[in-house]
Scaffold this motif. Structure first.
Motif, PDB file in Angstrom:
ATOM      1  N   GLY B 283       3.801 -19.253 -99.252  1.00  0.00           N
ATOM      2  CA  GLY B 283       3.701 -20.155-100.401  1.00  0.00           C
ATOM      3  C   GLY B 283       4.793 -21.192-100.593  1.00  0.00           C
ATOM      4  O   GLY B 283       5.041 -21.622-101.713  1.00  0.00           O
ATOM      5  N   GLY B 284       5.470 -21.613 -99.543  1.00  0.00           N
ATOM      6  CA  GLY B 284       6.513 -22.622 -99.701  1.00  0.00           C
ATOM      7  C   GLY B 284       7.914 -22.063 -99.501  1.00  0.00           C
ATOM      8  O   GLY B 284       8.890 -22.814 -99.430  1.00  0.00           O
ATOM      9  N   GLY B 303       6.455 -30.081 -94.867  1.00  0.00           N
ATOM     10  CA  GLY B 303       5.910 -28.738 -94.990  1.00  0.00           C
ATOM     11  C   GLY B 303       4.577 -28.815 -95.690  1.00  0.00           C
ATOM     12  O   GLY B 303       4.355 -29.713 -96.505  1.00  0.00           O
ATOM     13  N   VAL B 304       3.695 -27.911 -95.346  1.00  0.00           N
ATOM     14  CA  VAL B 304       2.411 -27.862 -96.015  1.00  0.00           C
ATOM     15  C   VAL B 304       2.173 -26.428 -96.455  1.00  0.00           C
ATOM     16  O   VAL B 304       2.338 -25.501 -95.668  1.00  0.00           O
ATOM     17  N   VAL B 305       1.860 -26.264 -97.746  1.00  0.00           N
ATOM     18  CA  VAL B 305       1.477 -24.950 -98.239  1.00  0.00           C
ATOM     19  C   VAL B 305      -0.046 -24.957 -98.292  1.00  0.00           C
ATOM     20  O   VAL B 305      -0.660 -25.338 -99.268  1.00  0.00           O
ATOM     21  N   SER B 306      -0.627 -24.587 -97.170  1.00  0.00           N
ATOM     22  CA  SER B 306      -2.083 -24.692 -97.016  1.00  0.00           C
ATOM     23  C   SER B 306      -2.719 -23.408 -97.516  1.00  0.00           C
ATOM     24  O   SER B 306      -3.094 -22.547 -96.746  1.00  0.00           O
ATOM     25  N   TYR B 307      -2.797 -23.323 -98.841  1.00  0.00           N
ATOM     26  CA  TYR B 307      -3.274 -22.097 -99.474  1.00  0.00           C
ATOM     27  C   TYR B 307      -4.781 -21.940 -99.289  1.00  0.00           C
ATOM     28  O   TYR B 307      -5.260 -20.891 -98.909  1.00  0.00           O
ATOM     29  N   SER B 308      -5.508 -23.009 -99.550  1.00  0.00           N
ATOM     30  CA  SER B 308      -6.968 -22.925 -99.432  1.00  0.00           C
ATOM     31  C   SER B 308      -7.398 -23.258 -97.996  1.00  0.00           C
ATOM     32  O   SER B 308      -6.666 -23.899 -97.248  1.00  0.00           O
ATOM     33  N   GLU B 310      -9.726 -25.280 -97.244  1.00  0.00           N
ATOM     34  CA  GLU B 310      -9.947 -26.723 -97.280  1.00  0.00           C
ATOM     35  C   GLU B 310      -8.631 -27.465 -96.963  1.00  0.00           C
ATOM     36  O   GLU B 310      -8.609 -28.447 -96.214  1.00  0.00           O
ATOM     37  N   ALA B 311      -7.521 -26.951 -97.531  1.00  0.00           N
ATOM     38  CA  ALA B 311      -6.210 -27.567 -97.266  1.00  0.00           C
ATOM     39  C   ALA B 311      -5.840 -27.412 -95.791  1.00  0.00           C
ATOM     40  O   ALA B 311      -5.275 -28.319 -95.179  1.00  0.00           O
ATOM     41  N   SER B 314      -8.077 -30.112 -94.036  1.00  0.00           N
ATOM     42  CA  SER B 314      -7.862 -31.534 -94.339  1.00  0.00           C
ATOM     43  C   SER B 314      -6.413 -31.967 -94.083  1.00  0.00           C
ATOM     44  O   SER B 314      -6.170 -33.099 -93.689  1.00  0.00           O
ATOM     45  N   LEU B 315      -5.452 -31.093 -94.286  1.00  0.00           N
ATOM     46  CA  LEU B 315      -4.050 -31.504 -94.123  1.00  0.00           C
ATOM     47  C   LEU B 315      -3.538 -31.330 -92.705  1.00  0.00           C
ATOM     48  O   LEU B 315      -2.683 -32.081 -92.253  1.00  0.00           O
TER      49      LEU B 315
END
Lengths: 441, 441
Positions: B283-284, B303-308, B310-311, B314-315
């Motif tokens: 989570g970061g 940094g990317v917190v790709s929780y979902s 979809e994230a 897409s990210l």
């Protein structure tokens, strides 16, 4: 009833280990109506253990001692206690049996150290240790109760709750009922909090009010100790709490064990809203705090730590020209970040932080501590029942070092979300650090 | 020289706050050759503060008192100390000036509480507070030194290092030279560390070796106290340190105040490499740790917190079909995340974490604690001098609660980066938690 806590161990006096046992014991004793007056920490030294215990017996009704009950030669607590109380050490076969059972389970045989662990002061009552080998015990002296427990926190905690407190419940004749409330405030200094609530009166014989800065927050503690009933104690606390909430209003963000992120999470879940986060100087701290809680995927969609300008444009669509003309640390870029992450994540709320955490990177115009917060959300315009996208931002000049600036930035962003969800008054948030015009909400 | 520490505050006796000040002070005093014998904690109570101080003056040469110097009426430490030492409280204009300057910077006027803060026992020498408003002071009694400092840890720490220790350095006649080294290890248990180093001999009269688990790391402390010279003390420590490093090898990631993120940051800067991070369950936290340090923009791109899910797509371009077939928590998705973030950010290294931090979300096949780490990087293939993209991953079964799993996940990812930058042996990292086949590097 007065309490006293003695924690024993060389590691506590060399600064290698922080004594968290006494915090736990203090909390349990005071919730039980026993007021801890002294906490004393000494090393594994027979004479200093003895002196501390003798002083405690003179001052307190209930004494809890932890540490130094292990099987190694530096564990001398029982010997020191026996000497101080002028009692003999005797072998407790029951204690030895319990040690043997525990060791057997781990495939270890009884050693000479174990026998030393079963030598307790004469007249002791054993307190079972359901976790480890070292037995605890209760011993009385001059009508005072002394509880001796191992120093391993996991063992000590269970023994307090399953051994010590039940014994105290049976033995105590005079009941004391204690009610407590902690109110948590963000955005005011300790003095400002005090100034607002100082005229609130309370029964000083039965109640205590305390003020405690826990950066970047301030806590107010309200405690009542009465003899008649728990309802009466709680009523006294509630009376003062309500008056304080009356003058502090929305400045109070939570109570007792609640954290700001917990409060925000609760509101998001209740309202069925999702958010996404874009942060620079706080480097992931805001995302981390929002995902500290179980079930955070209900309301947290994504976070972006857009450290570089390239990340700001490629991940959240911030216009490179905007960054060049206004600067990465600016209201415009903060707003573009909040709007960009909200649109990309298709969430109800987008929140952003961009700033200079230091120690380097500051300029005369934008010194270290300059931080912009922005919030993007949808608003119902009643005129045409269409939702409109709104974005607001604010610049701050935060004090302190890198760690403080990052912490207060994440705190401020959380507070913005809370105030927005409450339906207002973002304008009053953290006015003392405001560096740009107040936002109009 | 004998030391004693007195910490003051009702919040310490109610269990609301853990006393970490005494840990810091104990460490500093003992590093300075002053042995702390007692730590006493009392509430904001004039008589108990006084009694503790009187007892300390009889037992110790140097006494450090913290807490109760704030502007609110429950701050009564100076009054209690003056009474115990039979001195008058007098207004120190210099102290008041310093408070006024501090408040002015924050746009706050001098209040009545501030004047109370400038009332100190007669004969005190002011110790400047570079952080907050409350002044500290030194006062002597019967040839003993008493240092009184505010309880806010950030203020107290600076004042110990910049005020108290320099004064002690000037005043002390008998010199003791203390050298210390802390070696920090990740990936071995306390027993495993001990088993590896237990046969290393050292002078037990002059030296101490201690073992301390600080989750998820283990510390070894090596201390030497000698009377002849600092070189001699340091030499003794160095000898033991080298032998320990010999048997522990790359398991030792740092020493003294170094954190794992500091070590990793130093290596990235030295090698001129940049990285980007993609994390889910943590989570970061990994981004946060990598950006805790000044100058982190040198090596941290995004940094990317790709929780979902979809994230994730897409990210960082993770294929939705891959997520559907393998699951968001899988080696394949971890690898796609590491590769995706590396390519998107155009960095040298991409690192990812995906897992189940709990308490919910676990299944029989992938219980809570299942975490995949992946690392993507470029490798020179000497055959054709072309750089090739490599990605490696590993599944782990981490123990503990949500907080522990998140912490150990970020720690493991940092350790992977460190081992990769050292040029090898990722395979040996955290083998006791390994849940899938070892990576081949």
């Amino acid at each position: 009833m007065k309490g006293e806590i003695i924690t024993i161990g060389n590691e506590l006096l060399s600064g290698l280990v922080t004594d968290t046992n006494s915090t736990f014991i203090a909390e349990r004793l005071s919730s039980f109506g026993i007021e801890p007056l002294y906490i004393t920490t000494v090393g594994d030294d027979e004479s200093r253990i003895g002196q501390s215990l003798k002083a405690a017996v003179l001052r307190a009704d209930v004494i809890v001692v932890t540490g130094g009950l292990g099987p190694t030669p530096d564990d001398i607590t029982s010997k020191a206690i026996a000497k101080a109380l002028e009692k003999r050490l005797v072998l407790f076969p029951e204690a030895l049996d319990q040690i043997e059972i525990k060791l057997k389970k781990r495939g270890i045989k009884l050693g000479p150290g174990s026998e030393r662990q079963a030598l307790l002061p004469k007249g002791s009552t054993i307190i079972k240790n359901p976790v480890g080998t070292a037995p605890g015990y209760k011993i009385s002296q001059d009508g005072k109760f002394i509880f001796v427990l191992p120093g391993v926190p996991k063992e000590m905690k269970v023994m307090i709750d399953q051994g010590v407190l039940p014994i105290l419940g049976e033995e105590s004749k005079q009941k004391i009922f204690v009610a407590k409330k902690v109110l948590k405030v963000f955005g005011l200094t300790e003095s400002q909090v005090y100034e607002r609530v100082k005229n609130i009166s309370y029964n000083k014989k039965l109640m205590q009010v305390g003020f405690l800065p826990v950066f970047p927050e301030n806590f107010i503690t309200i405690t009542a100790r009465v003899e008649d009933s728990m309802e009466s104690a709680e009523g006294l606390v509630r009376g003062v709490e309500e008056k304080m909430r009356g003058v502090l209003g929305e400045r109070v963000f939570g109570e007792d064990d609640e954290t700001l992120e917990m409060v925000v999470a609760g509101m998001l879940i209740t309202k069925g809203l999702k958010l996404a986060v874009s942060e620079s100087c706080s480097g992931g701290l805001l995302s981390k705090r929002l995902t500290d809680l179980p079930g955070s995927s209900t309301y947290f969609e994504r976070g972006v730590v857009s450290y570089s300008n390239e990340a700001k444009s490629s991940l959240i669509g911030v216009d490179q020209t905007l960054i060049q003309t206004k600067g990465a640390v600016s209201a415009d870029v903060a707003e573009a970040m909040a709007m960009g992450i909200k649109r990309g994540a298709k969430t109800d709320i987008g929140v952003s932080i961009t700033g200079i955490a230091g120690p380097s990177g500051g300029t005369e115009e934008k010194p270290v501590g300059t931080v912009f917060i922005a919030l993007a959300f949808n608003e119902d315009r009643s005129s045409n029942h269409k939702k409109e996208e709104i974005v607001i931002s604010q610049g701050y000049a935060f004090p302190g070092d890198r760690e403080s600036i990052r912490l207060i930035s994440s705190e401020m962003a959380l507070e913005w979300i809370r105030r927005y969800l409450l339906g207002g008054k973002i304008a009053e948030v953290g006015e003392r650090w405001r560096a740009t015009e107040a936002v109009d909400i």
